[in-house]
Design a protein around this motif. Structure first.
Motif, PDB file in Angstrom:
ATOM      1  N   LEU A 226       0.834  -1.198   0.000  1.00 10.34           N
ATOM      2  CA  LEU A 226       0.000   0.000   0.000  1.00 10.34           C
ATOM      3  C   LEU A 226       0.870   1.251   0.000  1.00 10.34           C
ATOM      4  N   MET A 227       0.454   2.244  -0.784  1.00 14.56           N
ATOM      5  CA  MET A 227       1.156   3.528  -0.857  1.00 14.56           C
ATOM      6  C   MET A 227       0.184   4.629  -0.437  1.00 14.56           C
ATOM      7  N   ASP A 228       0.732   5.814  -0.145  1.00 15.96           N
ATOM      8  CA  ASP A 228      -0.164   6.931   0.171  1.00 15.96           C
ATOM      9  C   ASP A 228      -0.800   7.458  -1.117  1.00 15.96           C
ATOM     10  N   LYS A 229      -1.672   8.439  -1.009  1.00 13.94           N
ATOM     11  CA  LYS A 229      -2.426   8.925  -2.165  1.00 13.94           C
ATOM     12  C   LYS A 229      -1.553   9.574  -3.229  1.00 13.94           C
ATOM     13  N   ASP A 230      -0.319   9.967  -2.856  1.00 15.43           N
ATOM     14  CA  ASP A 230       0.610  10.578  -3.810  1.00 15.43           C
ATOM     15  C   ASP A 230       1.574   9.566  -4.429  1.00 15.43           C
ATOM     16  N   GLY A 231       1.432   8.290  -4.046  1.00 13.72           N
ATOM     17  CA  GLY A 231       2.294   7.261  -4.610  1.00 13.72           C
ATOM     18  C   GLY A 231       3.600   7.070  -3.862  1.00 13.72           C
ATOM     19  N   ASN A 232       3.660   7.532  -2.620  1.00 12.19           N
ATOM     20  CA  ASN A 232       4.854   7.361  -1.793  1.00 12.19           C
ATOM     21  C   ASN A 232       4.636   6.227  -0.795  1.00 12.19           C
ATOM     22  N   PRO A 233       5.725   5.578  -0.341  1.00  7.84           N
ATOM     23  CA  PRO A 233       5.570   4.538   0.685  1.00  7.84           C
ATOM     24  C   PRO A 233       4.930   5.126   1.945  1.00  7.84           C
ATOM     25  N   LEU A 234       4.148   4.303   2.635  1.00  7.82           N
ATOM     26  CA  LEU A 234       3.527   4.755   3.882  1.00  7.82           C
ATOM     27  C   LEU A 234       4.616   4.996   4.929  1.00  7.82           C
ATOM     28  N   GLN A 235       4.528   6.109   5.618  1.00  5.01           N
ATOM     29  CA  GLN A 235       5.497   6.439   6.658  1.00  5.01           C
ATOM     30  C   GLN A 235       5.090   5.787   7.977  1.00  5.01           C
ATOM     31  N   GLY A 236       6.027   5.104   8.593  1.00  2.74           N
ATOM     32  CA  GLY A 236       5.800   4.514   9.902  1.00  2.74           C
ATOM     33  C   GLY A 236       4.937   3.257   9.911  1.00  2.74           C
ATOM     34  N   ALA A 237       4.489   2.811   8.760  1.00  4.23           N
ATOM     35  CA  ALA A 237       3.647   1.613   8.714  1.00  4.23           C
ATOM     36  C   ALA A 237       4.531   0.381   8.797  1.00  4.23           C
ATOM     37  N   GLN A 238       4.266  -0.446   9.821  1.00  3.85           N
ATOM     38  CA  GLN A 238       5.067  -1.656   9.995  1.00  3.85           C
ATOM     39  C   GLN A 238       4.792  -2.655   8.887  1.00  3.85           C
ATOM     40  N   ASN A 239       3.530  -2.904   8.618  1.00  2.00           N
ATOM     41  CA  ASN A 239       3.165  -3.889   7.602  1.00  2.00           C
ATOM     42  C   ASN A 239       2.132  -3.252   6.688  1.00  2.00           C
ATOM     43  N   SER A 240       2.514  -2.996   5.479  1.00  2.03           N
ATOM     44  CA  SER A 240       1.562  -2.410   4.539  1.00  2.03           C
ATOM     45  C   SER A 240       1.463  -3.253   3.274  1.00  2.03           C
ATOM     46  N   GLY A 241       1.891  -4.514   3.382  1.00  2.00           N
ATOM     47  CA  GLY A 241       1.935  -5.364   2.199  1.00  2.00           C
ATOM     48  C   GLY A 241       0.874  -6.444   2.186  1.00  2.00           C
ATOM     49  N   LEU A 242       0.548  -6.863   0.968  1.00  2.00           N
ATOM     50  CA  LEU A 242      -0.353  -7.984   0.746  1.00  2.00           C
ATOM     51  C   LEU A 242       0.405  -9.025  -0.067  1.00  2.00           C
ATOM     52  N   LYS A 243       0.144 -10.287   0.211  1.00  2.00           N
ATOM     53  CA  LYS A 243       0.817 -11.382  -0.486  1.00  2.00           C
ATOM     54  C   LYS A 243      -0.188 -12.123  -1.370  1.00  2.00           C
ATOM     55  N   ARG A 244       0.341 -12.643  -2.475  1.00  2.00           N
ATOM     56  CA  ARG A 244      -0.498 -13.430  -3.387  1.00  2.00           C
ATOM     57  C   ARG A 244      -0.990 -14.676  -2.663  1.00  2.00           C
ATOM     58  N   VAL A 245      -2.251 -14.975  -2.837  1.00  2.00           N
ATOM     59  CA  VAL A 245      -2.860 -16.174  -2.283  1.00  2.00           C
ATOM     60  C   VAL A 245      -2.792 -17.239  -3.350  1.00  2.00           C
ATOM     61  N   ALA A 246      -2.286 -18.411  -2.985  1.00  6.13           N
ATOM     62  CA  ALA A 246      -2.171 -19.516  -3.951  1.00  6.13           C
ATOM     63  C   ALA A 246      -3.555 -19.916  -4.423  1.00  6.13           C
ATOM     64  N   ALA A 247      -3.689 -20.150  -5.718  1.00  9.65           N
ATOM     65  CA  ALA A 247      -4.967 -20.591  -6.274  1.00  9.65           C
ATOM     66  C   ALA A 247      -5.261 -22.005  -5.805  1.00  9.65           C
ATOM     67  N   PRO A 248      -6.540 -22.285  -5.483  1.00  4.98           N
ATOM     68  CA  PRO A 248      -6.876 -23.636  -5.000  1.00  4.98           C
ATOM     69  C   PRO A 248      -6.729 -24.683  -6.064  1.00  4.98           C
TER      70      PRO A 248
END
Length: 165
Positions: A143-165
């Motif tokens: 996840l990025m802020d509305k201007d396209g910059n990395p979130l400041q101070g966010a410990q975990n702002s990522g999402l991982k691909r879920v394996a297809a069943p």
């Protein structure tokens, strides 16, 4: 007589001077075989744009489901699941930990920007703002802020691909 010798000497010097200024033959451009070759596209077609900006980002190859917990200002986190379809549409569900059991759902379109380094989620609801995600790798977006910059101070702002069943 001295005058003609003098004139002949000037003419001879002029001819010598002009021959010294003769242009060198133009250098021929290198043959196409000698030109440097482009690097081969990345093995992952969805990320080929990152390795070779001439190649377009392959939305169909990158499409899939991403999940994880995003930071929340007034709760323990937002359990998030985003499904990116190959046709450029998306659907998301977000559950706020400690607040509500019902997920907040959204849908709309998604596009790749910056040669496939960033994704933009454009919700169908015009009351919601676009969301930006950095493409970290084939299996990770952040996840990025509305201007396209990395979130400041966010410990975990990522999402991982879920394996297809």
């Amino acid at each position: 007589m001295k005058r003609t010798s003098f004139a002949a000497a000037i003419v001879a010097l002029s001819v010598l001077g002009l021959s010294a200024c003769k242009k060198e033959p133009a250098v021929e451009p290198a043959s196409p075989a000698a030109a440097p070759t482009a690097t081969a596209p990345a093995a992952d077609p969805a990320l080929a744009a990152a390795a070779n900006p001439v190649v377009d980002f392959d939305m169909r190859a990158f499409a899939g489901e991403f999940a994880g917990t995003l930071p929340c200002a007034d709760c323990a986190g937002i359990d998030t699941k985003i499904s990116l379809a190959g046709d450029g549409t998306y659907a998301s569900a977000e559950t706020y930990r400690g607040k509500s059991a019902e997920p907040v759902k959204s849908d709309g379109t998604w596009t790749a920007e910056d040669n496939g380094h960033r994704l933009r989620l454009d919700p169908n609801s015009k009351s919601e703002q676009d969301r930006l995600f950095e493409v970290v790798g084939r299996n990770d977006i952040r996840l990025m802020d509305k201007d396209g910059n990395p979130l400041q101070g966010a410990q975990n702002s990522g999402l991982k691909r879920v394996a297809a069943p």
